[in-house]
Design a protein around this motif. Structure first.
Motif, PDB file in Angstrom:
ATOM      1  N   LYS A   1       4.092 -15.191  -5.932  1.00  0.00           N
ATOM      2  CA  LYS A   1       3.480 -15.500  -4.621  1.00  0.00           C
ATOM      3  C   LYS A   1       3.931 -14.433  -3.605  1.00  0.00           C
TER       4      LYS A   1
ATOM      5  N   PHE B   1      -2.099 -19.654 -10.243  1.00  0.00           N
ATOM      6  CA  PHE B   1      -2.852 -18.856  -9.264  1.00  0.00           C
ATOM      7  C   PHE B   1      -4.327 -18.809  -9.662  1.00  0.00           C
TER       8      PHE B   1
ATOM      9  N   LYS C   1       6.655 -18.523 -10.141  1.00  0.00           N
ATOM     10  CA  LYS C   1       5.688 -18.864  -9.089  1.00  0.00           C
ATOM     11  C   LYS C   1       6.169 -18.321  -7.730  1.00  0.00           C
TER      12      LYS C   1
END
Ligand SMILES: NC(=O)c1ccc[n+]([C@@H]2O[C@H](COP(=O)([O-])OP(=O)(O)OC[C@H]3O[C@@H](n4cnc5c(N)ncnc54)[C@H](OP(=O)(O)O)[C@@H]3O)[C@@H](O)[C@H]2O)c1
Length: 353
Positions: free
Chosen positions: A345, A299, A341
């Protein structure tokens, strides 16, 4: 409404989908793991009756899955600390996946809030299954907590398997001076034993499979009001990503919730695994510094925001067998990177809402 987008792609190569659709009671269906189990069953064409104490939560679960129409029903049940029965809830069904169990690390009374209700929930499930000849199999979400021996140290290197049991006594589990974390481990052990003892004592027409997952992470599919209401395990990932805290992992073992949901459904459907206990765990170990590294790499805001702290070394002194479950249930475990991830997210999107 279309098919929910957060549905996962089924990974097993050997899905057992022969025969008519199953009709399954899922307890804990509004929770982190239970909702994924519900989704995995629905996605494969089965009929689900989702149990909850709270019709409001049931409605939220249902409203997010209108696509499935009558294949998803909601049933209200009592709290396990009261006189709970599943006999009505299981009418006309042929399987049970019992996920619900109390998990409250702020519990003041270990026996009343954790151990007794966990056992009572399992007992009620087994009694309902025993009284309903249509029920062919019960799958119970136990935990690595019922496998772990906190005093077992290496060398020599060892591997926990489904043959291992937490040595905690009932008395230790409920003692006033016992922390709620340890009492929870006792609650999972004695609840699981209750199920296996029922099988031994009654030799019923149905059989049992228990699953013992360690820390479970991954995107949520259950109703979560806001980012502060995440389940315990994902909350630790969020603490790292949002710069609050770098916790220390009690154990280095974990599994993705989507893989665990597949494991539950395969455990229900595969005739040959009846009577088995499985530890379900990724072969890759984790630490919270590994979470920080993934957030930094994945990120663009990661570097600035992620929790700071000393690099944690992963405890390599022992392992947990996830391979037997992978082989017998046809699982392929996701990588830790993909799990972190996907969840982070989603968590960022929740925070922004
Ligand atoms: N998350 C993990 O890392 C992890 C790891 C290993 C094992 N497990 C096991 O997996 C299962 C599910 O965990 P989870 O993380 O999905 O938990 P969760 O999000 O808290 O969901 C558990 C659900 O169980 C129901 N429940 C809780 N206490 C209850 C009680 N006293 N009486 C009746 N129902 C009750 C609740 O449903 P309603 O409020 O709708 O009634 C709740 O939504 C538990 O058995 C847990 O021990 C979890």
């Amino acid at each position: 409404m279309g098919e929910p987008l957060n549905h996962t792609t089924f990974q097993s190569q050997e899905s057992v989908m022969s025969g008519p659709p199953r009709k399954v009671l899922v307890t804990g269906a509004t929770g982190f793991i239970g909702a994924h189990v519900v989704d995995e069953l629905l996605r494969r064409g089965h009929v689900v009756r989702a149990a909850t104490r709270d019709p409001g939560k049931g409605k939220l679960l249902k409203d997010a899955r209108l696509y499935y129409g009558d294949r998803l029903q909601i049933v209200q049940i009592a709290d396990f600390s009261q006189a709970v029965s599943f006999k009505d809830a299981v009418k006309d069904l042929d399987g049970i996946i019992h996920v619900a169990s109390p998990l409250d690390y702020t519990a003041q009374d270990n026996e009343i809030q954790l151990v007794k209700p966990a056992i009572a929930g399992v007992r009620a499930v087994m009694e309902a299954a025993g009284a309903n000849l249509d029920v062919k199999r019960v799958v119970i979400t136990s935990s690595f907590a019922s496998v772990l021996d906190a005093n077992r140290k290496s060398p020599p290197h060892f591997t926990y398997t489904a043959a291992d049991w937490n040595p905690l006594s009932y008395e230790e589990s409920i003692a006033k001076e016992t922390s709620a974390v340890v009492a929870y481990r006792g609650s999972k052990k004695f609840a699981e034993l209750e199920a296996w003892d029922f099988i031994k004592r009654h030799n019923p027409a149905f059989d049992l499979v228990t699953l013992c997952p360690p820390m479970t992470f991954g995107p949520v599919s259950h109703p979560v009001a806001n980012i502060d209401k995440l389940n315990e395990s994902n909350n630790t990932l969020w603490k790292v990503a949002s710069g609050q805290d770098l916790p220390v992992a009690r154990v280095p073992f974990w599994v993705d919730v989507r893989d665990l949901a597949v494991a539950h459904v395969e455990a229900l459907l595969r005739p040959e695994v009846g009577g088995s206990r499985f530890t379900v765990a990724s072969p890759e170990k984790f630490s919270y510094s590994k979470v920080a590294d993934i957030v930094r790499a994945e990120f663009d805001w990661g570097e600035k925001r992620v929790a700071k702290g000393e690099t944690q070394t992963i405890d390599e002194s022992h392992d947990l067998d996830g391979e037997t479950a992978a082989k017998d249930l046809g699982l392929r475990y996701r990588s830790f990177q993909a799990t972190v991830k996907d969840f982070i997210k989603q968590a960022v999107e929740m925070e922004q809402k």
